[in-house]
Design an enzyme around this catalytic site. Structure first.
Site, mmCIF file in Angstrom:
data_model
loop_
_atom_site.group_PDB
_atom_site.id
_atom_site.type_symbol
_atom_site.label_atom_id
_atom_site.label_comp_id
_atom_site.label_asym_id
_atom_site.label_seq_id
_atom_site.Cartn_x
_atom_site.Cartn_y
_atom_site.Cartn_z
ATOM 1 N N ASP A 168 -12.584 -10.776 -3.010
ATOM 2 C CA ASP A 168 -11.801 -10.196 -4.086
ATOM 3 C C ASP A 168 -12.748 -10.108 -5.289
ATOM 4 O O ASP A 168 -13.806 -10.752 -5.299
ATOM 5 C CB ASP A 168 -10.604 -11.108 -4.371
ATOM 6 C CG ASP A 168 -9.821 -10.661 -5.595
ATOM 7 O OD1 ASP A 168 -9.536 -9.461 -5.713
ATOM 8 O OD2 ASP A 168 -9.496 -11.531 -6.426
ATOM 9 N N ASP A 186 -11.661 -9.518 -9.228
ATOM 10 C CA ASP A 186 -11.169 -10.125 -10.467
ATOM 11 C C ASP A 186 -10.679 -11.543 -10.197
ATOM 12 O O ASP A 186 -9.780 -11.756 -9.385
ATOM 13 C CB ASP A 186 -10.025 -9.292 -11.046
ATOM 14 C CG ASP A 186 -10.482 -7.893 -11.458
ATOM 15 O OD1 ASP A 186 -11.707 -7.669 -11.494
ATOM 16 O OD2 ASP A 186 -9.632 -7.033 -11.737
ATOM 17 N N ASP A 215 -8.699 -15.619 -5.221
ATOM 18 C CA ASP A 215 -8.142 -16.557 -6.202
ATOM 19 C C ASP A 215 -6.634 -16.418 -6.306
ATOM 20 O O ASP A 215 -5.967 -17.342 -6.740
ATOM 21 C CB ASP A 215 -8.753 -16.323 -7.586
ATOM 22 C CG ASP A 215 -8.288 -15.000 -8.177
ATOM 23 O OD1 ASP A 215 -7.722 -15.002 -9.286
ATOM 24 O OD2 ASP A 215 -8.476 -13.954 -7.536
#
Length: 202
Positions: free
Chosen positions: A17, A19, A173
């Site tokens: 991922d 961001d 995250d």
């Protein structure tokens, strides 16, 4: 004691991922959202914002409409938020342990970035944190019909790398992204233990 990110046995490809995983920019996304939503009398808190981490702006605003009982135009406000974000995105920093892993395995394992963000901003993000030359495959919100938590983003990454989903290890995250990876049948690693997100700056 310094924690280390590990590659699982059997991993043949890595998916990251962007961001909040490679780029420590979630507080900047939060600030952009908060600044724009003030106009609509919405007081956004970091906890709610983080619960939708990885979901594209338009879908996020639709959720906020339900939660706050407001009627923002998701397309219009989504573009306002992205414009606000672009003004302040230069403040972001890399998430060092994750970026170090990406660089370590560059050229050794196939790698891709799968993000809920728009391609233009994702490319700019990768330039700012200095990883654009390490990433050949990028699947963004512009490339899928169904964003995270749907697995399409990560399945497209696997397809472009030519690796079966069960051999892909995803670094994430956000809970929607982790759910997407699990649904895709991939191995998942949360990066949340490897850095502290600092919302005090905003």
């Amino acid at each position: 004691m310094e924690k280390k990110l590990e590659i699982y046995p059997g991993t043949k490809a890595l998916i990251f991922d962007l961001d909040g995983t490679l780029a420590d920019n979630m507080p900047i996304h939060f600030l952009a959202f908060r600044n724009v939503l003030k106009e609509y009398k919405v007081d956004l808190k970091p906890e709610l914002f983080m619960s939708l981490a990885g979901v594209p702006a338009v879908e996020t605003i639709a959720h906020y409409n339900e939660i706050f009982g407001v009627q923002m135009d998701p397309e219009k406000v989504g573009h306002q938020k992205e414009a606000e974000y672009e003004k302040i995105m230069h403040k972001m920093k890399p998430v060092e342990p994750v970026v170090a892993l990406l660089k370590k395995y560059h050229g050794k394992l196939p790698m891709a970035v799968g993000t809920g963000g728009y391609r233009r901003l994702a490319e700019r993000t990768m330039q700012i944190i200095g990883i654009d030359q390490y990433v050949d495959i990028l699947v963004s919100a512009d490339d899928v019909q169904h964003p995270k938590p749907h697995p399409e983003t990560f399945l497209k990454c696997a397809e472009k790398m030519g690796v079966a989903p069960e051999f892909c290890q995803v670094f994430e995250d956000g809970e929607p992204g982790m759910q997407a990876a699990r649904t895709a049948g991939m191995m998942v690693t949360s990066v949340n233990d490897f850095y502290e997100m600092d919302f005090s700056l905003v």
